[in-house]
Design a protein around this motif. Sequence first.
Motif, PDB file in Angstrom:
ATOM      1  N   THR A  98     -16.200   7.062   1.115  1.00  0.00           N
ATOM      2  CA  THR A  98     -17.483   6.446   1.463  1.00  0.00           C
ATOM      3  C   THR A  98     -18.654   7.148   0.782  1.00  0.00           C
ATOM      4  O   THR A  98     -19.724   6.564   0.617  1.00  0.00           O
ATOM      5  CB  THR A  98     -17.700   6.483   2.981  1.00  0.00           C
ATOM      6  OG1 THR A  98     -17.604   7.848   3.442  1.00  0.00           O
ATOM      7  CG2 THR A  98     -16.645   5.640   3.703  1.00  0.00           C
ATOM      8  N   ARG A 138     -12.030  -0.378   3.052  1.00  0.00           N
ATOM      9  CA  ARG A 138     -13.021   0.378   2.290  1.00  0.00           C
ATOM     10  C   ARG A 138     -12.674   0.372   0.810  1.00  0.00           C
ATOM     11  O   ARG A 138     -13.551   0.211  -0.049  1.00  0.00           O
ATOM     12  CB  ARG A 138     -13.098   1.823   2.796  1.00  0.00           C
ATOM     13  CG  ARG A 138     -14.008   2.718   1.967  1.00  0.00           C
ATOM     14  CD  ARG A 138     -15.452   2.278   2.016  1.00  0.00           C
ATOM     15  NE  ARG A 138     -16.237   2.913   0.967  1.00  0.00           N
ATOM     16  CZ  ARG A 138     -17.547   2.735   0.812  1.00  0.00           C
ATOM     17  NH1 ARG A 138     -18.222   1.938   1.634  1.00  0.00           N
ATOM     18  NH2 ARG A 138     -18.191   3.338  -0.167  1.00  0.00           N
ATOM     19  N   ASP A 189     -22.614   6.752  -2.914  1.00  0.00           N
ATOM     20  CA  ASP A 189     -21.297   6.143  -2.744  1.00  0.00           C
ATOM     21  C   ASP A 189     -20.387   6.512  -3.904  1.00  0.00           C
ATOM     22  O   ASP A 189     -19.188   6.730  -3.727  1.00  0.00           O
ATOM     23  CB  ASP A 189     -21.414   4.627  -2.593  1.00  0.00           C
ATOM     24  CG  ASP A 189     -22.189   3.946  -3.729  1.00  0.00           C
ATOM     25  OD1 ASP A 189     -22.859   4.655  -4.520  1.00  0.00           O
ATOM     26  OD2 ASP A 189     -22.131   2.708  -3.808  1.00  0.00           O
TER      27      ASP A 189
END
Length: 282
Positions: free
Chosen positions: A120, A269, A204
Amino acid sequence: MVVAHEVDGNIRVRLDVAYAGADFSGWAAQPGRRTVAGVLTDALATIIGAGRVTGLTVAGRTDAGVHATGQVCHVDLPTGAWRQWSQTLLRRLAGVLPTDVRVRAVAEAPPEFDARFSATFRRYEYRVTDAPYGAEPLRRHEVLAWPRPLDLAALNRAAAGLVGEHDFAAYCRRKEHATTVRELTGLDWRRDPDGVLVATVQADAFCQSMVRSLVGAMLVAGDGRRPVEWPGGLLGRRERASEVTVAPPHGLTLVAVGYPEDPAEYASRALRTRRLRLPTSS
């Protein structure tokens, strides 16, 4: 015995890695060059056997000379090998790895875990001293000596103009079929009690040389040679800004990689991360 994470006879294993980058030609394996991936692969092969370790994938492919205290990677090991070595692998790696790279933790992970795409965020720190005598001898491999006084407030004003989602083409080495749009979720400077200035930058993801280019732009704003608005003003460019000097690699350290708290979110994700980032219309 049933192993919950077994897929196709393999177990996915997460490795938390630290290294001093001075004597490495970066992370990625390169023929004839000493790299972190190459050294780590050789060490695993020494313990587990040649050809039995597959799928080495890293969260952030650091450049030559860049350090890490919080790097993360994964490998796939045969189930039998993992059962045999899981309790002793960490200590055995300590015995065969060179002293400038350490595996700090080893853990079984779900097959959906991807060190790169499930992440993340990546967080880096860059260290600079503006002491008139330069960097302390014991820290010269991790602290950049800057020849001019730096103003902390000016550095933070320059940093503020870079936070958010932007096209960072001015700060990136463009690659074919790759986007330069990134979301910078945090960027600030502090001065530690020893006088060393530390930039903490989180996003990110980063493109090649992006962090060191950002630091290079902020430093000339911090020493007064450029206005504090200049680094942010370059975000309007669609090509690499030739006037930005890339800061040397030895001041940079990858300190953390974040992942979803719930392992059930690893796969989703990874799918989101793979989406193509496009410049916004604003």
